[in-house]
Design a protein around this motif. Structure first.
Motif, short mmCIF file in Angstrom:
data_model
loop_
_atom_site.label_atom_id
_atom_site.label_comp_id
_atom_site.label_asym_id
_atom_site.label_seq_id
_atom_site.Cartn_x
_atom_site.Cartn_y
_atom_site.Cartn_z
N CYS A 164 0.86 -1.20 0.00
CA CYS A 164 0.00 0.00 0.00
C CYS A 164 0.89 1.23 0.00
CB CYS A 164 -0.90 -0.01 1.23
SG CYS A 164 -2.00 1.43 1.28
N CYS A 173 0.25 3.94 6.52
CA CYS A 173 -0.26 4.35 7.84
C CYS A 173 0.65 3.79 8.94
CB CYS A 173 -1.68 3.83 8.05
SG CYS A 173 -2.85 4.52 6.87
N CYS A 230 -0.16 0.19 10.36
CA CYS A 230 -0.60 -0.88 9.47
C CYS A 230 0.58 -1.64 8.86
CB CYS A 230 -1.45 -0.27 8.37
SG CYS A 230 -1.93 -1.46 7.12
S1 SF4 Z 1 -4.50 1.14 6.80
FE1 SF4 Z 1 -2.90 0.02 5.66
S2 SF4 Z 1 -3.90 -0.68 3.79
FE2 SF4 Z 1 -5.21 0.94 4.68
S3 SF4 Z 1 -4.53 2.84 3.71
FE3 SF4 Z 1 -3.33 2.66 5.59
S4 SF4 Z 1 -1.42 1.60 4.97
FE4 SF4 Z 1 -2.93 1.30 3.34
#
Ligand code: SF4
Length: 305
Positions: free
Chosen positions: A53, A57, A60
């Motif tokens: 991704c 975040c 995550c």
């Molecule tokens: S929570 Fe994880 S998968 Fe969702 S946008 Fe943030 S980094 Fe990407």
């Protein structure tokens, strides 16, 4: 799709790890709610829409190491694979079939997610798509397409990841260009339909992250928006970023209940979602399984992309 691994319990949640092509992996989830009954009553499938991704975040495990978008067939393939695990069931007869585009990847950055949702409307019109998004900037047209596709379902869940009411902290937690609060508010209102679920503002609560209910009332009208509260899941990335996670069910319940009160008195409908702590053991949090696999087999990272 080459299945690499599976972890979990059929009566709660199974997380699958699969290689789509040339070392590019996804994970997806097949779960039910033991309190509601089996998969014929409620079936929740969570699929990946990106390899890694680009958002990154701080809490995550899927963030970073972005290798591109999945195409329509690759997204649909995860749903079909889950159905194959329960050949005795007809997903069309399931009381509540929920397909969540919320696993690895930010769904609003991938146009093929819209195509997959149209496929869902054709094949499983009783299903409920669920989109969890941080509302990336510049993707207004994607949300227009989603609004259009959503008319084909009796209900749809749109969840905006907020995580904090402090704008500066939000920039740190979700380090990617995103829509402003007024833009999210306008968008969410357009998805609202009486009788459907309200779009929700999601907060993953941690004792160290400010969430002050009265800071959002000027933007988000309780008539159109619900609040969803969960405890921050214990991921490796959250630990590395020194974010405090709550591991005990009792502490999580208390944290969520206290915050729920603050939103409730302001007129918001609040969804308290604590989940089953066992799911943390299963590794059903976003990106956990891919990360663990790569940690155990670091040479896998070097496979040609
Ligand atoms: S929570 Fe994880 S998968 Fe969702 S946008 Fe943030 S980094 Fe990407």
């Amino acid at each position: 799709m080459r299945m690499i691994g599976k972890n979990g319990r059929k009566d709660l949640a199974n997380v699958y790890l699969a290689e789509i092509k040339n070392g590019l992996m996804v994970e997806f989830v097949d779960s039910c709610d033991p309190l509601v009954g089996g998969r014929d009553k409620k079936w929740v499938i969570v699929v990946s829409s990106q390899f890694g991704c680009p958002v990154g975040c701080l809490m995550c495990d899927a963030g970073g190491n972005f290798k591109g978008n999945l195409d329509r067939g690759q997204i649909i393939g995860q749903i079909k694979r889950v159905f194959e695990e329960s050949p005795e069931l007809d997903p069309r007869k399931c009381g509540k079939l929920k397909i969540q585009f919320a696993r690895m990847g930010e769904p609003a950055l991938n146009d093929a997610v819209i195509d997959a949702i149209h496929w869902l409307a054709e094949e499983y019109p009783g299903a409920m798509p669920c989109i969890a998004t941080m509302a990336p900037a510049g993707r207004g047209q994607w949300f227009e397409s989603l609004l259009n596709a959503s008319q084909r379902f009796s209900d749809i869940q749109l969840q905006f990841s907020m995580n904090t009411t402090d704008p500066e902290m939000r920039e740190q937690l979700i380090p990617y260009p995103k829509m402003s609060w007024p833009q999210v508010a306008d968008l969410g209102k357009r998805f609202y339909r009486p009788g459907r679920r309200k779009p929700s503002l999601n907060f993953a609560l941690s004792p160290g992250i400010p969430v002050e209910a009265d800071r959002i009332t000027d933007y988000f009208d309780p008539e159109y928006f619900a609040i969803k509260l969960t405890p921050l899941n214990p991921t490796a990335t959250a630990g590395e970023n020194l974010l405090e996670c709550v591991n005990s069910f009792e502490r999580a319940k208390l944290l969520v209940a206290e915050k729920a009160k603050e939103f409730s008195v302001l007129g918001y409908q609040v969804i308290e979602s604590i989940g089953n702590m066992e799911e943390n053991e299963i590794g059903s949090n976003c990106g956990q399984m891919v990360r663990k696999y790569k940690a155990d087999m670091p040479e896998y990272e070097k496979a040609p992309a």
